[in-house]
Design an enzyme around this catalytic site. Structure first.
Site, short mmCIF file in Angstrom:
data_model
loop_
_atom_site.label_atom_id
_atom_site.label_comp_id
_atom_site.label_asym_id
_atom_site.label_seq_id
_atom_site.Cartn_x
_atom_site.Cartn_y
_atom_site.Cartn_z
N CYS A 1 -10.74 0.00 -3.90
CA CYS A 1 -11.89 -0.85 -3.56
C CYS A 1 -12.14 -1.91 -4.64
CB CYS A 1 -13.17 -0.03 -3.46
SG CYS A 1 -13.05 1.44 -2.46
N ASP A 2 -12.18 -1.48 -5.89
CA ASP A 2 -12.72 -2.33 -6.95
C ASP A 2 -11.64 -3.03 -7.78
OD1 ASP A 2 -15.09 -1.25 -6.06
OD2 ASP A 2 -15.10 0.35 -7.55
N CYS B 1 -12.72 4.13 -7.68
CA CYS B 1 -11.91 3.68 -6.54
C CYS B 1 -11.13 2.42 -6.89
CB CYS B 1 -12.81 3.42 -5.33
SG CYS B 1 -11.86 2.88 -3.89
#
Ligand code: NAP
Length: 539
Positions: free
Chosen positions: A364-365, A361
């Protein structure tokens, strides 16, 4: 990081009125303290002031005091990071390192409401587990403002800290505000939850699974509720809150079917994690999460959504019995819109280093890898979109693709070239190395058959999806040779009353096809429930 405004004028009038009503009825005062270096005045410190100012305009129950890091209270309470928010310390032990910006605004709003109410709002089942914990649990949940999965895990932890304040303390840690703590815990993906420095959750968990993980001090995967769990009668249960499920919900309720939707993770499915969606009619370009928010707001006008709850068993029949982690449904029809999961690469070291530099992701990261070197594996629309996203956020990204042509759309490929993102063609990743976190990869050139080592901090993988069919298999729903749900033109499966829609059916896997399948399935279900095909006598 961008500054996130959250002033009242950005909140629609009707939402404002609703929030004012909610906050005016809260019985308890909500004391907030911020500790920060006065000279530093960083974006998180400013964001805290801005967010809290907006909330204080909603209610005079919220008080706010700001102190310097060298204030005696900081020492007394053991505050070490700037900025840290301390929330209602007279009753609870909840702290926020960083600021509740972006996706985390939701966590903060829920925290203020639960603290103001003095109630955790845990499900009965989860409350029983949390309240039974009789030794200390120091929870840390790592989050980022761009992670749609994070609020679910952070809210689980907030509820636990409110339900059992004697034993449970909590620090929500924004990985951008406190990268040193993320480093210390080797937390290279979000959300991740630790208790007493032991990892108890990688990714978002349902609150019941979180509760048992916290109790047992190890990540759990399943929770079966007690037999006395609540039972709900409905016409249709939709499993999955992605574009197919959300659209089916809207159509089903508008047809007159009482409908419940169950989604174990964040609503929106894969779309919520897509940095930019192109080609969805009506939008030249739209952020995946923004599109999901529009769809969810629309669906919520009609459908009751049970989010953070997982379907654990289904018994076909008339009625169909659906068991979730929290309750039981009886339904006349069931729609499986369970979507797809990211496909693992299968390289050595991948699962061991997942969350330790291996990520699926970028949304997200990605922020954790700013200024660092990563590879993005894949050659489709996802890999190219996400490589561009990482590049634009300041990550040094190289695309690694196993062939010499990309599968992605021409438009995206041009964009990749214009941004001078390097591509390693005909290259596979054979092994991912690192002790505590990713340090390098073994590359294999499949033309020359030569292997080489490339030092990297992260490996992002976007090589397509596998259908989520665990539940379908458990029920006995027939699958195609490729592993998708077998269905007819009415989206009926081999089991009477059970239907499918979206990515779990295979095909083009576009948002627009998923929404089309969702609407068609809902209309077919409506017609079948008026005149059930499984009860018709042969002509
Ligand atoms: P995809 O289109 O299936 O592409 C997967 C890519 O990963 C391919 O390039 C494939 O290589 C590679 N790959 C597969 N298995 C591999 C392995 N074991 N090792 C190395 N490489 C491997 O998947 P996707 O990019 O995730 O897209 C999924 C769907 O979402 C598609 O329909 C796509 O159009 C859609 N999407 C749309 C947008 C949009 O904005 N409209 C954005 C993202 C995704 P080969 O090419 O050699 O097979």
């Amino acid at each position: 990081m961008q500054e996130h405004g959250n002033d009242q004028d950005q909140i629609p009038q009707d939402v404002m009125k609703q929030l004012q009503g909610t906050f005016s009825n809260l019985p308890n005062a909500i004391e907030l303290f911020m500790f920060a270096h006065p000279a530093e005045d960083n974006v998180f410190t400013k964001a805290n002031r801005q967010v809290i100012r907006a909330f204080r305009q909603l209610s005079d129950k919220i008080t706010f005091r700001e102190y310097a890091m060298d204030h005696e209270l900081a020492q007394k309470w053991g505050v070490t990071h700037s900025p840290t928010l301390v929330i209602a310390p007279d009753r609870y032990r909840i702290r926020w390192i960083g600021a509740p910006v972006g996706e985390e605004g939701r966590t903060f709003l829920e925290t203020l409401i639960f603290v103001g109410l003095g109630k955790s709002h845990l499900s009965e089942q989860a409350a029983r587990v949390i309240e039974g914990i009789d030794s200390p649990r120091r929870i840390k949940v790592f989050v980022s403002p761009t992670c749609p999965y994070c609020p679910q895990e952070a809210v689980n932890a907030v509820k636990a800290a409110i339900a059992n304040p004697e034993q449970v303390s909590l620090e929500i840690v924004d990985i951008q505000a406190a990268p040193d703590i993320a480093e210390q815990y080797q937390a290279q993906s979000v959300p991740q939850a630790f208790a007493n420095d032991v990892m108890i959750g990688l990714g978002a968990q349902s609150e019941e699974v979180f509760a048992v993980s916290l109790q047992k001090m190890a990540p759990q995967t399943i929770f079966i509720p007690d037999s006395d769990a609540e039972e709900v009668a409905t016409d249709l249960v939709i499993v999955g809150g992605g574009p197919a499920g959300l659209t089916a919900g809207i159509y089903a309720v508008r047809s007159g079917l009482k409908t419940a939707m169950v989604e174990r993770d964040a609503l929106g499915g894969q779309v919520a994690l897509t940095p930019v969606v192109e080609n969805y009619p009506g939008f030249t370009q739209v952020g995946g999460k923004a599109l999901v928010d529009i769809m969810v707001t629309h669906a919520l006008q009609y459908v009751e959504i049970f989010q953070g709850e997982e379907v654990v068993d289904v018994t076909p029949g008339d009625p169909i019995r659906v068991q979730t982690t929290r309750r039981k449904f009886t339904a006349r029809a069931l729609l499986l819109a369970t979507g797809a999961n990211h496909k693992p690469l299968g390289a050595a070291g991948e699962s061991r280093l997942s969350g330790r530099g291996v990520s699926y992701c970028a949304t997200c990261d990605g922020p954790l890898f700013k200024g660092r070197k990563v590879v993005m594996v894949g050659g489709g629309n996802s890999a190219v979109t996400e490589a561009l996203h990482l590049h634009h956020m300041g990550v040094e990204v190289t695309l690694v693709h196993r062939r010499d042509t990309l599968r992605a759309q021409e438009f995206l490929i041009k964009n990749l070239e214009e941004n001078h993102i390097p591509i390693l063609w005909n290259t596979e990743i054979k092994e991912i190395h690192g002790e505590q976190r990713v340090e390098s990869v073994t590359l294999f050139d499949n033309r020359t058959q030569k292997a080489s080592n490339l030092p990297v901090d992260g490996v992002f993988i976007a090589i397509g999806y596998e259908p989520s069919v665990e539940l379908a298999k458990k029920i006995g729903v027939a699958l195609t040779e490729d592993g998708y749900i077998q269905h007819d033109a009415q989206h009926r499966t081999n089991i009477a009353g059970i239907y499918s829609a979206g990515d779990v059916e295979g095909g083009y896997k576009q948002i627009v096809t998923a929404t089309g399948q969702g609407s068609a399935a809902a209309m077919a279900i409506f017609e079948d429930l008026i005149n059930p095909y499984w009860q018709r006598k042969p002509a």
